[in-house]
Write a protein that holds these residues in place. Structure first.
Motif, PDB file in Angstrom:
ATOM      1  N   LYS A  94       0.866  -1.174   0.000  1.00  0.00           N
ATOM      2  CA  LYS A  94       0.000   0.000   0.000  1.00  0.00           C
ATOM      3  C   LYS A  94       0.900   1.220   0.000  1.00  0.00           C
ATOM      4  O   LYS A  94       1.970   1.212   0.583  1.00  0.00           O
ATOM      5  N   GLU A  95       0.453   2.262  -0.631  1.00  0.00           N
ATOM      6  CA  GLU A  95       1.202   3.519  -0.648  1.00  0.00           C
ATOM      7  C   GLU A  95       1.025   4.202   0.700  1.00  0.00           C
ATOM      8  O   GLU A  95      -0.085   4.436   1.150  1.00  0.00           O
ATOM      9  N   GLY A  96       2.122   4.507   1.362  1.00  0.00           N
ATOM     10  CA  GLY A  96       2.060   5.205   2.642  1.00  0.00           C
ATOM     11  C   GLY A  96       2.420   6.670   2.477  1.00  0.00           C
ATOM     12  O   GLY A  96       2.886   7.103   1.426  1.00  0.00           O
ATOM     13  N   ASP A  97       2.223   7.439   3.528  1.00  0.00           N
ATOM     14  CA  ASP A  97       2.535   8.864   3.536  1.00  0.00           C
ATOM     15  C   ASP A  97       3.809   9.080   4.344  1.00  0.00           C
ATOM     16  O   ASP A  97       3.808   8.930   5.568  1.00  0.00           O
ATOM     17  N   ALA A  98       4.897   9.432   3.675  1.00  0.00           N
ATOM     18  CA  ALA A  98       6.200   9.584   4.319  1.00  0.00           C
ATOM     19  C   ALA A  98       6.211  10.727   5.333  1.00  0.00           C
ATOM     20  O   ALA A  98       6.921  10.655   6.335  1.00  0.00           O
ATOM     21  N   VAL A  99       5.417  11.763   5.115  1.00  0.00           N
ATOM     22  CA  VAL A  99       5.381  12.892   6.057  1.00  0.00           C
ATOM     23  C   VAL A  99       4.781  12.442   7.392  1.00  0.00           C
ATOM     24  O   VAL A  99       5.343  12.693   8.458  1.00  0.00           O
ATOM     25  N   THR A 100       3.656  11.759   7.321  1.00  0.00           N
ATOM     26  CA  THR A 100       3.047  11.203   8.536  1.00  0.00           C
ATOM     27  C   THR A 100       3.961  10.150   9.138  1.00  0.00           C
ATOM     28  O   THR A 100       4.129  10.077  10.359  1.00  0.00           O
ATOM     29  N   GLY A 101       4.573   9.332   8.273  1.00  0.00           N
ATOM     30  CA  GLY A 101       5.492   8.293   8.737  1.00  0.00           C
ATOM     31  C   GLY A 101       6.675   8.853   9.497  1.00  0.00           C
ATOM     32  O   GLY A 101       7.141   8.253  10.464  1.00  0.00           O
ATOM     33  N   ARG A 102       7.177  10.028   9.084  1.00  0.00           N
ATOM     34  CA  ARG A 102       8.309  10.650   9.781  1.00  0.00           C
ATOM     35  C   ARG A 102       7.927  10.983  11.217  1.00  0.00           C
ATOM     36  O   ARG A 102       8.693  10.741  12.152  1.00  0.00           O
ATOM     37  N   GLU A 103       6.741  11.522  11.409  1.00  0.00           N
ATOM     38  CA  GLU A 103       6.277  11.870  12.761  1.00  0.00           C
ATOM     39  C   GLU A 103       6.185  10.621  13.638  1.00  0.00           C
ATOM     40  O   GLU A 103       6.616  10.620  14.788  1.00  0.00           O
ATOM     41  N   ILE A 104       5.629   9.565  13.093  1.00  0.00           N
ATOM     42  CA  ILE A 104       5.512   8.303  13.839  1.00  0.00           C
ATOM     43  C   ILE A 104       6.906   7.749  14.125  1.00  0.00           C
ATOM     44  O   ILE A 104       7.199   7.317  15.244  1.00  0.00           O
ATOM     45  N   TYR A 105       7.787   7.788  13.128  1.00  0.00           N
ATOM     46  CA  TYR A 105       9.156   7.289  13.280  1.00  0.00           C
ATOM     47  C   TYR A 105       9.869   8.020  14.415  1.00  0.00           C
ATOM     48  O   TYR A 105      10.499   7.403  15.272  1.00  0.00           O
ATOM     49  N   VAL A 106       9.770   9.339  14.433  1.00  0.00           N
ATOM     50  CA  VAL A 106      10.444  10.147  15.456  1.00  0.00           C
ATOM     51  C   VAL A 106       9.941   9.771  16.846  1.00  0.00           C
ATOM     52  O   VAL A 106      10.714   9.716  17.805  1.00  0.00           O
ATOM     53  N   ASN A 107       8.658   9.464  16.959  1.00  0.00           N
ATOM     54  CA  ASN A 107       8.078   9.153  18.268  1.00  0.00           C
ATOM     55  C   ASN A 107       8.219   7.701  18.695  1.00  0.00           C
ATOM     56  O   ASN A 107       8.074   7.404  19.882  1.00  0.00           O
ATOM     57  N   THR A 108       8.471   6.791  17.760  1.00  0.00           N
ATOM     58  CA  THR A 108       8.483   5.371  18.133  1.00  0.00           C
ATOM     59  C   THR A 108       9.746   4.617  17.727  1.00  0.00           C
ATOM     60  O   THR A 108      10.154   3.696  18.427  1.00  0.00           O
ATOM     61  N   CYS A 109      10.352   4.966  16.618  1.00  0.00           N
ATOM     62  CA  CYS A 109      11.444   4.166  16.059  1.00  0.00           C
ATOM     63  C   CYS A 109      12.826   4.766  16.294  1.00  0.00           C
ATOM     64  O   CYS A 109      13.826   4.052  16.345  1.00  0.00           O
ATOM     65  N   MET A 110      12.869   6.088  16.415  1.00  0.00           N
ATOM     66  CA  MET A 110      14.131   6.798  16.472  1.00  0.00           C
ATOM     67  C   MET A 110      14.980   6.415  17.692  1.00  0.00           C
ATOM     68  O   MET A 110      16.206   6.443  17.631  1.00  0.00           O
ATOM     69  N   LEU A 111      14.345   6.013  18.770  1.00  0.00           N
ATOM     70  CA  LEU A 111      15.103   5.664  19.969  1.00  0.00           C
ATOM     71  C   LEU A 111      16.125   4.556  19.713  1.00  0.00           C
ATOM     72  O   LEU A 111      17.209   4.566  20.283  1.00  0.00           O
ATOM     73  N   CYS A 112      15.782   3.608  18.872  1.00  0.00           N
ATOM     74  CA  CYS A 112      16.692   2.503  18.557  1.00  0.00           C
ATOM     75  C   CYS A 112      17.381   2.667  17.203  1.00  0.00           C
ATOM     76  O   CYS A 112      18.561   2.357  17.059  1.00  0.00           O
TER      77      CYS A 112
END
Length: 129
Positions: free
Chosen positions: A35-53
């Motif tokens: 599915k096509e995702g939205d990279a702008v929204t994904g960046r916000e989620i990434y910063v809040n959940t994935c960036m720690l690791c």
């Protein structure tokens, strides 16, 4: 002659039906349709959940002592994987690592958005457009 013609038609019909049954082999390889995702929204989620690791640049956070270490999201090993495979990895996690399943915290749409953002970490080789 008529029996040969019927046999030929029957064989063609069976072959055609078999072909239809196997025509999506490569598409559903991962069990998840891309599915096509939205990279702008994904960046916000990434910063809040994935960036720690995985770090701000996707290469991992220096100083963390995880064994094995978090995946380098810029690596060819990650970037060459199919979208469905990466989706499943985020959704279900990776056994025997610190990569947990995000299916309980993120919706499928949010996972696709994160995946779209992770694809922005792809490093272009010199000479590529």
């Amino acid at each position: 002659m008529r029996r040969t013609m019927q046999g030929t038609v029957l064989c063609a019909l069976v072959a055609g039906l078999c072909g239809l049954g196997f025509s999506n082999l490569g598409v559903k390889q991962s069990g998840v349709l891309a599915k096509e995702g939205d990279a702008v929204t994904g960046r916000e989620i990434y910063v809040n959940t994935c960036m720690l690791c995985h770090g701000i640049d996707g290469r991992g956070v220096r100083g963390l002592q995880f064994v094995p270490p978090p995946a380098d999201l810029t690596s060819l090993a990650v970037q060459s994987r199919l979208d469905g495979s990466l989706f499943r990895r985020i959704h279900d996690g990776k056994p025997n690592t610190v990569m947990g399943a995000w299916k309980h915290a993120l919706s499928d749409e949010e996972i696709w958005d994160v995946l779209a953002y992770v694809r922005t970490f792809r490093i272009e080789s010199p000479g590529q457009p």
